[in-house]
Every structure is written in structure tokens, then in C-alpha cells.
Design a protein around this motif. Sequence first.
Motif, PDB file in Angstrom:
ATOM      1  N   ALA A  51     -29.900  51.240 -89.625  1.00 20.04           N
ATOM      2  CA  ALA A  51     -29.659  52.320 -88.654  1.00 20.04           C
ATOM      3  C   ALA A  51     -29.758  53.700 -89.302  1.00 20.04           C
ATOM      4  N   ASP A  52     -29.222  53.824 -90.525  1.00 20.67           N
ATOM      5  CA  ASP A  52     -29.278  55.116 -91.225  1.00 20.67           C
ATOM      6  C   ASP A  52     -30.705  55.485 -91.592  1.00 20.67           C
ATOM      7  N   MET A  53     -31.464  54.485 -92.036  1.00 23.44           N
ATOM      8  CA  MET A  53     -32.842  54.761 -92.458  1.00 23.44           C
ATOM      9  C   MET A  53     -33.724  55.095 -91.251  1.00 23.44           C
ATOM     10  N   VAL A  54     -33.486  54.432 -90.143  1.00 20.55           N
ATOM     11  CA  VAL A  54     -34.245  54.742 -88.924  1.00 20.55           C
ATOM     12  C   VAL A  54     -34.008  56.201 -88.531  1.00 20.55           C
ATOM     13  N   LYS A  55     -32.740  56.618 -88.601  1.00 21.90           N
ATOM     14  CA  LYS A  55     -32.386  58.007 -88.269  1.00 21.90           C
ATOM     15  C   LYS A  55     -33.107  58.997 -89.188  1.00 21.90           C
ATOM     16  N   GLU A  56     -33.122  58.672 -90.482  1.00 24.23           N
ATOM     17  CA  GLU A  56     -33.768  59.561 -91.455  1.00 24.23           C
ATOM     18  C   GLU A  56     -35.261  59.706 -91.158  1.00 24.23           C
ATOM     19  N   MET A  57     -35.901  58.586 -90.829  1.00 25.22           N
ATOM     20  CA  MET A  57     -37.348  58.640 -90.568  1.00 25.22           C
ATOM     21  C   MET A  57     -37.643  59.366 -89.258  1.00 25.22           C
ATOM     22  N   GLU A  58     -36.748  59.264 -88.286  1.00 26.40           N
ATOM     23  CA  GLU A  58     -36.934  60.001 -87.022  1.00 26.40           C
ATOM     24  C   GLU A  58     -36.888  61.508 -87.267  1.00 26.40           C
ATOM     25  N   ALA A  59     -36.028  61.916 -88.200  1.00 32.23           N
ATOM     26  CA  ALA A  59     -35.943  63.346 -88.535  1.00 32.23           C
ATOM     27  C   ALA A  59     -37.293  63.852 -89.044  1.00 32.23           C
ATOM     28  N   SER A 253     -45.790  67.907 -98.465  1.00 34.86           N
ATOM     29  CA  SER A 253     -46.309  69.173 -97.921  1.00 34.86           C
ATOM     30  C   SER A 253     -47.026  68.976 -96.592  1.00 34.86           C
ATOM     31  N   ILE A 254     -46.617  69.781 -95.600  1.00 35.53           N
ATOM     32  CA  ILE A 254     -47.352  69.817 -94.328  1.00 35.53           C
ATOM     33  C   ILE A 254     -48.483  70.834 -94.447  1.00 35.53           C
ATOM     34  N   SER A 255     -48.246  71.847 -95.284  1.00 36.75           N
ATOM     35  CA  SER A 255     -49.299  72.837 -95.570  1.00 36.75           C
ATOM     36  C   SER A 255     -48.922  73.528 -96.872  1.00 36.75           C
ATOM     37  N   GLU A 256     -49.727  74.520 -97.262  1.00 38.46           N
ATOM     38  CA  GLU A 256     -49.404  75.268 -98.482  1.00 38.46           C
ATOM     39  C   GLU A 256     -48.117  76.066 -98.301  1.00 38.46           C
ATOM     40  N   GLU A 257     -47.758  76.314 -97.026  1.00 33.52           N
ATOM     41  CA  GLU A 257     -46.579  77.153 -96.746  1.00 33.52           C
ATOM     42  C   GLU A 257     -45.354  76.348 -96.311  1.00 33.52           C
ATOM     43  N   VAL A 258     -45.526  75.043 -96.033  1.00 37.46           N
ATOM     44  CA  VAL A 258     -44.414  74.267 -95.468  1.00 37.46           C
ATOM     45  C   VAL A 258     -44.231  72.942 -96.214  1.00 37.46           C
ATOM     46  N   VAL A 259     -42.996  72.707 -96.677  1.00 39.97           N
ATOM     47  CA  VAL A 259     -42.683  71.464 -97.385  1.00 39.97           C
ATOM     48  C   VAL A 259     -41.496  70.777 -96.700  1.00 39.97           C
ATOM     49  N   ILE A 260     -41.600  69.458 -96.499  1.00 39.73           N
ATOM     50  CA  ILE A 260     -40.444  68.686 -96.042  1.00 39.73           C
ATOM     51  C   ILE A 260     -39.696  68.223 -97.291  1.00 39.73           C
ATOM     52  N   SER A 261     -38.389  68.498 -97.319  1.00 41.41           N
ATOM     53  CA  SER A 261     -37.602  68.153 -98.503  1.00 41.41           C
ATOM     54  C   SER A 261     -36.254  67.574 -98.082  1.00 41.41           C
ATOM     55  N   GLU A 262     -35.614  66.895 -99.025  1.00 39.78           N
ATOM     56  CA  GLU A 262     -34.289  66.323 -98.764  1.00 39.78           C
ATOM     57  C   GLU A 262     -33.253  67.454 -98.757  1.00 39.78           C
ATOM     58  N   LYS A 263     -32.320  67.389 -97.831  1.00 40.99           N
ATOM     59  CA  LYS A 263     -31.393  68.520 -97.659  1.00 40.99           C
ATOM     60  C   LYS A 263     -30.454  68.744 -98.855  1.00 40.99           C
ATOM     61  N   ASN A 264     -30.265  67.711 -99.675  1.00 42.47           N
ATOM     62  CA  ASN A 264     -29.392  67.877-100.842  1.00 42.47           C
ATOM     63  C   ASN A 264     -30.092  68.440-102.082  1.00 42.47           C
ATOM     64  N   ASN A 275     -40.327  81.079-103.619  1.00 44.95           N
ATOM     65  CA  ASN A 275     -41.778  81.164-103.800  1.00 44.95           C
ATOM     66  C   ASN A 275     -42.521  81.220-102.460  1.00 44.95           C
ATOM     67  N   GLY A 276     -41.809  81.598-101.420  1.00 46.20           N
ATOM     68  CA  GLY A 276     -42.449  81.860-100.132  1.00 46.20           C
ATOM     69  C   GLY A 276     -42.791  80.618 -99.321  1.00 46.20           C
ATOM     70  N   ILE A 277     -42.198  79.479 -99.684  1.00 42.07           N
ATOM     71  CA  ILE A 277     -42.503  78.244 -98.953  1.00 42.07           C
ATOM     72  C   ILE A 277     -41.369  77.944 -97.969  1.00 42.07           C
ATOM     73  N   THR A 278     -41.741  77.646 -96.738  1.00 39.21           N
ATOM     74  CA  THR A 278     -40.751  77.239 -95.737  1.00 39.21           C
ATOM     75  C   THR A 278     -40.324  75.811 -96.034  1.00 39.21           C
ATOM     76  N   VAL A 279     -39.018  75.564 -96.102  1.00 31.85           N
ATOM     77  CA  VAL A 279     -38.520  74.219 -96.391  1.00 31.85           C
ATOM     78  C   VAL A 279     -37.922  73.617 -95.121  1.00 31.85           C
ATOM     79  N   GLU A 280     -38.502  72.513 -94.688  1.00 31.12           N
ATOM     80  CA  GLU A 280     -37.931  71.764 -93.564  1.00 31.12           C
ATOM     81  C   GLU A 280     -37.028  70.700 -94.170  1.00 31.12           C
ATOM     82  N   GLU A 281     -35.721  70.883 -94.067  1.00 37.07           N
ATOM     83  CA  GLU A 281     -34.787  69.964 -94.706  1.00 37.07           C
ATOM     84  C   GLU A 281     -34.475  68.784 -93.793  1.00 37.07           C
ATOM     85  N   VAL A 282     -34.536  67.589 -94.366  1.00 33.15           N
ATOM     86  CA  VAL A 282     -34.171  66.378 -93.616  1.00 33.15           C
ATOM     87  C   VAL A 282     -33.204  65.546 -94.462  1.00 33.15           C
ATOM     88  N   PRO A 283     -32.380  64.710 -93.814  1.00 35.53           N
ATOM     89  CA  PRO A 283     -31.555  63.773 -94.581  1.00 35.53           C
ATOM     90  C   PRO A 283     -32.425  62.584 -94.990  1.00 35.53           C
TER      91      PRO A 283
END
Length: 304
Positions: A51-59, A253-264, A275-283
Amino acid sequence: MLKLNVKNETSRLRAVVLGTAISNGPTPSLAEAYDPKSALHIKAGTYPVEADMVKEMEAVANVFKKYDVTVYRPELIENCNQIFARDIAFVIDDVFVKANILPDREEELDAIQYVVDKVNPAKVIRPPEEVHIEGGDVMLWNDYIFVGTYREEDYADYIVARTNIQGVAFLEKTFPHKKVKSFNLRKSQTNPRDNALHLDCCFQPVGTNKAILHKEGFLEEEEYEWLLNYFGKENCFIISKEEMFNMNSNVFSISEEVVISEKNFTRLNTWLRENGITVEEVPYAEIAKQEGLLRCSTMPLIRD
């Protein structure tokens, strides 16, 4: 028809395969653990629950939606770990390469066959049997293909050694227009802090000219130094052993300007933003317990 195109790790993403954690199966036994980090959590009773992993992947799926990326998910196989889509295949330029993975993971490939069917069959290849290669070890950087491997004589003794020297030679032969550069990685069956399962566990480019690096992941210091000099020290974020253990280099990386990263990943995410990169934080801390993170669970099909 899908017109595949992947030339590097950071160009704008348009289509991707994202694994699934649904019907992930029971907690494996110790004997079934493929890597020391999973084993550590099986022993400690902290192995992640579905259940926790499903939630993380949905994010992550929601972030892709936000950026208008087409997302394919594997067909569901009951009681099968299908999270790590990167292991089973990868795209170089417009060629879809099916990986030779651990034999009992073959059905994971079948589950994305409906995606492969959208690709020109002349552009789908599978290396010969003696070639071991997994997507986590294959890092595209424009003219370069960076490849993680294990060159030592005891290769066969390590289930954590996933790409052999035949794998490197196969890439050289199949993509002669690319410069293939291989890196000998540190492997450990027993200590997850000393095990670079794949190249993306100790290195990954971000933005246009930057990289995340973990020195101890490389068996040969000069190969680490080569990357450091190639990107330039001032452009490299060096992660500690603990950060490597928590998979800090395995962002996506979704693009040169956007990275998906772990919130911790506080230190890394701060550096990316500086460095000017937008960080999309996910659990993603639960999935990380299986020695894989965001890059491991995504397989890009089309980048601009």
C-alpha cells in the motif's frame, strides 16, 4: 507507432514506462533477496508494504501528469515485483533494447510487450545470451554511453553484478557512432553501503552540465576522476556513503530544468534549487528499501 528518441538523461520527457507496485507479492524470504539492502530490511522486519509503495508511485504518476508526459504502466502480473522498469529494457536513440535480466524476471518484459508492439520491429533488439546488461547501468549523455560494469574475475559469484564486459562490447558494436565509456563498480553481496548495484546508484547527470557522484561506488579512482573532470568539479554534487545508501543519485529528470527527487534528500534538493533546477519532491523512502529509486522505476521512451 511510437517514434522512440532518447539521447541523454535530461532532455524534455514526452513518454515513459513507469513500473507498478500493485500485487507486488509477499515479502520475499532472505534467500530470495536480490540485493543486500532488501536483505537488510527483510531481516529487520522493515521491508516495504504494498500500500505504501503504491502511494509513492502514484505521487510520481501525478508529477508526470502535471508535466503532460504520456505514461505507460506494465500489465499486471499477480504477486510479482514490477516496480523497476529500468532494469528490463532501455532506449538508445530510436532503438528499444530488451535487457537480459535475471531469468526469473522474464515475465516483467512480457508485461510491457504491448508498448514494444507500438515500436517499429526493426528497431527492437535483444542482445545474445552471454551479454548481461541492465538499464540501470546504461547512462546516455549525448555522444557518450556511460556503462556501469564489473570487470573482476569473480563476476559470476555476484548476483549484484548485472552488466558484464560482454555487455559493454555489445553496446560498442551496436552503437558504433557513440563513445562507450565503462566504469568498474564496487559490488557487495552483504553490505548495502558498499554496493553500487547499477551505475545510477553512484552517478547521474542533471541539468545541462552537472552531475551527482559518489566516489566510493567506483572501484578505480581514475574512472571517478574522469567523470569529475568531464563535468567539472564545480558542477558536481558529491554524495556521502549514507546518501548513496539512501539512493540520492537515483533521481529522475523530466527536463533540464525539472527533477523528481525524494523529499528527504534535503542537501541534494537544496543544491539542485541553488542551481536553478525545479525540484518536484515525492515520498519514495519505502521503495528505496529495495535498492532502487526514481530512475530505477522509470524507463524513458521519448525525449525531445
